[in-house]
Design a protein around this motif. Structure first.
Motif, PDB file in Angstrom:
ATOM      1  N   ASP A   1      59.900  52.469  44.468  1.00 27.86           N
ATOM      2  CA  ASP A   1      59.639  51.908  43.151  1.00 27.86           C
ATOM      3  C   ASP A   1      59.877  52.941  42.061  1.00 27.86           C
ATOM      4  O   ASP A   1      59.194  52.971  41.042  1.00 27.86           O
ATOM      5  CB  ASP A   1      58.193  51.394  43.078  1.00 27.86           C
ATOM      6  CG  ASP A   1      57.947  50.251  44.046  1.00 27.86           C
ATOM      7  OD1 ASP A   1      58.859  49.440  44.232  1.00 27.86           O
ATOM      8  OD2 ASP A   1      56.841  50.193  44.626  1.00 27.86           O
TER       9      ASP A   1
ATOM     10  N   ASP B   1      62.003  53.291  39.758  1.00 22.70           N
ATOM     11  CA  ASP B   1      62.303  52.841  38.404  1.00 22.70           C
ATOM     12  C   ASP B   1      61.262  51.865  37.870  1.00 22.70           C
ATOM     13  O   ASP B   1      61.394  51.363  36.755  1.00 22.70           O
ATOM     14  CB  ASP B   1      63.695  52.223  38.338  1.00 22.70           C
ATOM     15  CG  ASP B   1      63.834  50.949  39.174  1.00 22.70           C
ATOM     16  OD1 ASP B   1      62.823  50.485  39.737  1.00 22.70           O
ATOM     17  OD2 ASP B   1      64.953  50.423  39.269  1.00 22.70           O
ATOM     18  N   GLY B   2      60.240  51.570  38.643  1.00 18.47           N
ATOM     19  CA  GLY B   2      59.174  50.677  38.186  1.00 18.47           C
ATOM     20  C   GLY B   2      59.625  49.255  37.926  1.00 18.47           C
ATOM     21  O   GLY B   2      58.914  48.494  37.262  1.00 18.47           O
TER      22      GLY B   2
ATOM     23  N   TRP C   1      62.204  48.536  36.120  1.00 18.58           N
ATOM     24  CA  TRP C   1      62.785  48.451  34.784  1.00 18.58           C
ATOM     25  C   TRP C   1      64.300  48.411  34.799  1.00 18.58           C
ATOM     26  O   TRP C   1      64.910  47.968  33.831  1.00 18.58           O
ATOM     27  CB  TRP C   1      62.301  49.624  33.932  1.00 18.58           C
ATOM     28  CG  TRP C   1      60.859  49.511  33.615  1.00 18.58           C
ATOM     29  CD1 TRP C   1      59.827  50.222  34.174  1.00 18.58           C
ATOM     30  CD2 TRP C   1      60.241  48.596  32.701  1.00 18.58           C
ATOM     31  NE1 TRP C   1      58.620  49.823  33.653  1.00 18.58           N
ATOM     32  CE2 TRP C   1      58.847  48.819  32.748  1.00 18.58           C
ATOM     33  CE3 TRP C   1      60.748  47.618  31.842  1.00 18.58           C
ATOM     34  CZ2 TRP C   1      57.961  48.090  31.960  1.00 18.58           C
ATOM     35  CZ3 TRP C   1      59.861  46.893  31.065  1.00 18.58           C
ATOM     36  CH2 TRP C   1      58.482  47.132  31.124  1.00 18.58           C
TER      37      TRP C   1
ATOM     38  N   ARG D   1      51.217  55.653  35.751  1.00 17.98           N
ATOM     39  CA  ARG D   1      52.570  55.249  36.121  1.00 17.98           C
ATOM     40  C   ARG D   1      52.560  53.937  36.889  1.00 17.98           C
ATOM     41  O   ARG D   1      53.372  53.045  36.637  1.00 17.98           O
ATOM     42  CB  ARG D   1      53.203  56.368  36.951  1.00 17.98           C
ATOM     43  CG  ARG D   1      54.606  56.096  37.431  1.00 17.98           C
ATOM     44  CD  ARG D   1      55.098  57.249  38.301  1.00 17.98           C
ATOM     45  NE  ARG D   1      56.339  56.894  38.951  1.00 17.98           N
ATOM     46  CZ  ARG D   1      57.534  57.010  38.411  1.00 17.98           C
ATOM     47  NH1 ARG D   1      57.650  57.478  37.185  1.00 17.98           N
ATOM     48  NH2 ARG D   1      58.623  56.665  39.075  1.00 17.98           N
TER      49      ARG D   1
ATOM     50  N   THR E   1      54.530  49.703  35.603  1.00 18.63           N
ATOM     51  CA  THR E   1      55.685  49.006  36.163  1.00 18.63           C
ATOM     52  C   THR E   1      55.955  47.760  35.326  1.00 18.63           C
ATOM     53  O   THR E   1      55.082  47.244  34.616  1.00 18.63           O
ATOM     54  CB  THR E   1      55.438  48.585  37.619  1.00 18.63           C
ATOM     55  OG1 THR E   1      54.361  47.631  37.650  1.00 18.63           O
ATOM     56  CG2 THR E   1      55.101  49.779  38.497  1.00 18.63           C
TER      57      THR E   1
ATOM     58  N   TYR F   1      58.900  56.412  33.151  1.00 20.85           N
ATOM     59  CA  TYR F   1      60.036  55.923  33.935  1.00 20.85           C
ATOM     60  C   TYR F   1      61.312  56.192  33.143  1.00 20.85           C
ATOM     61  O   TYR F   1      61.312  56.140  31.910  1.00 20.85           O
ATOM     62  CB  TYR F   1      59.938  54.418  34.209  1.00 20.85           C
ATOM     63  CG  TYR F   1      58.870  54.031  35.208  1.00 20.85           C
ATOM     64  CD1 TYR F   1      59.038  54.287  36.568  1.00 20.85           C
ATOM     65  CD2 TYR F   1      57.696  53.412  34.791  1.00 20.85           C
ATOM     66  CE1 TYR F   1      58.060  53.934  37.487  1.00 20.85           C
ATOM     67  CE2 TYR F   1      56.713  53.050  35.703  1.00 20.85           C
ATOM     68  CZ  TYR F   1      56.905  53.319  37.055  1.00 20.85           C
ATOM     69  OH  TYR F   1      55.930  52.974  37.954  1.00 20.85           O
TER      70      TYR F   1
ATOM     71  N   ALA G   1      61.372  61.756  34.533  1.00 20.61           N
ATOM     72  CA  ALA G   1      60.071  61.106  34.725  1.00 20.61           C
ATOM     73  C   ALA G   1      59.058  62.111  35.257  1.00 20.61           C
ATOM     74  O   ALA G   1      59.340  62.847  36.207  1.00 20.61           O
ATOM     75  CB  ALA G   1      60.208  59.931  35.686  1.00 20.61           C
TER      76      ALA G   1
ATOM     77  N   SER H   1      63.700  53.147  29.636  1.00 20.93           N
ATOM     78  CA  SER H   1      62.681  54.186  29.757  1.00 20.93           C
ATOM     79  C   SER H   1      61.329  53.723  29.245  1.00 20.93           C
ATOM     80  O   SER H   1      61.239  52.982  28.260  1.00 20.93           O
ATOM     81  CB  SER H   1      63.114  55.437  28.978  1.00 20.93           C
ATOM     82  OG  SER H   1      64.317  55.964  29.497  1.00 20.93           O
TER      83      SER H   1
END
Length: 291
Positions: free
Chosen positions: A26, A28-29, A31, A83, A87, A195, A241, A261
């Motif tokens: 995960d 990039d969460g 995004w 963090r 997400t 992110y 990040a 971001s």
């Protein structure tokens, strides 16, 4: 090659292919969405010219950086919980119906637009159009409703360094790849990437950069940056990040998001700076501020 050796070879090749800096599946969460990517000009710099420090004491921070130059801080806080809450899925679940205020991505950020957070994420969070002007680009950073977003902000651990006579204030933001804020200046502060990646360009107060206040950072990077002589180039670096950039008082800076971001800044404000930023001025004191 013996059959039993093949799994080891594949393991070795896979290990080399995985980036060393990763936060797991995960990373990039959520995004990074399918579809057209960022503009081709959005890349990291050839050489980072801002120091990275993972072992900085408060005494050294004050002596070497607080009033004289930027620095990138590593490993001083653990924001893994914050963090996790940032997400795409969790922020939409928690704040999708909340109204957020967008600013135009130009130096002065005069125009403000209010709309639901979900609409911004689903319909407006896309790569920057290279030909768009700053006043045509809406950007979510700052202007946060601290009461409404308090359940998120209470999980954030800011950098453990402060400056005498200042009060910290948070500004939270999310922006698409290729977006950013052109050159401006204000008081000192910290900016952490949660992110994505954010490229920064910085000049000391006495060195006014060459820029158009209504052109995007992406346009400046394409049109102005290549012609700069080495002595005229800014300090620059891409913040990854988990890293935090500190910028001193009145340093000029512009930002460029290399990916979609998520980021948060901790501004160290004083009553004098707050009063000055509320007055009309020929110099950009405030706005999206470090976004």
């Amino acid at each position: 090659m013996a059959l039993e050796a093949r799994p080891l070879l594949w393991l070795a090749l896979w290990t080399l292919a995985v980036p060393a800096r990763s936060f797991g599946k995960d990373a990039d969460g959520g995004w990074r969405r399918p579809g057209p990517g960022a503009p081709a000009a959005v890349t990291e710099e050839e050489h980072c010219t801002v120091e990275r420090r993972a072992d900085l004491s408060y005494a050294e921070f004050v002596q070497r950086y607080a009033f004289s130059r930027p620095v990138i801080l590593q490993g001083l806080t653990d924001n893994s919980r914050f963090r996790d809450l940032c997400t795409r899925q969790r922020l939409l679940a928690s704040f999708g119906d909340s109204v957020v205020r967008l600013s135009t991505a130009n130096t002065y950020s005069y125009q403000k637009v209010d709309l639901p957070f979900e609409k911004y994420v689903e319909q407006m969070l896309h790569p920057q159009d290279p030909i768009s002007m700053g006043n045509d680009t809406l950007y979510f950073f700052g202007d946060n409703n601290f009461t409404e977003w308090a359940s998120l902000f209470r999980h954030y651990s800011p950098p453990p360094f402060s400056l005498l006579g200042t009060t910290p204030a948070y500004s939270f933001g999310i922006a698409g790849a290729g977006s950013g804020v052109p050159f401006h200046w204000h008081g000192p502060g910290f900016s952490e990437v949660i992110y994505g990646r954010k490229r920064w360009f910085l000049y000391p107060p006495e060195k006014t950069p060459e820029f158009h206040p209504n052109k995007t950072t992406l346009a400046w990077l394409r049109d102005t940056y290549p012609a700069l002589t080495p002595s005229a180039r800014p300090l620059e670096c891409t913040i990854q990040a988990g890293e935090v950039l500190y910028f001193p008082d009145r340093w000029w800076h512009a930002t460029l998001n290399l990916d979609t971001s998520v980021f948060i800044s901790t501004f160290l404000g004083t009553e004098v700076v707050a009063a000055a930023s509320a007055q009309p001025t020929s110099a950009p004191l405030s706005g999206p501020g470090g976004g």
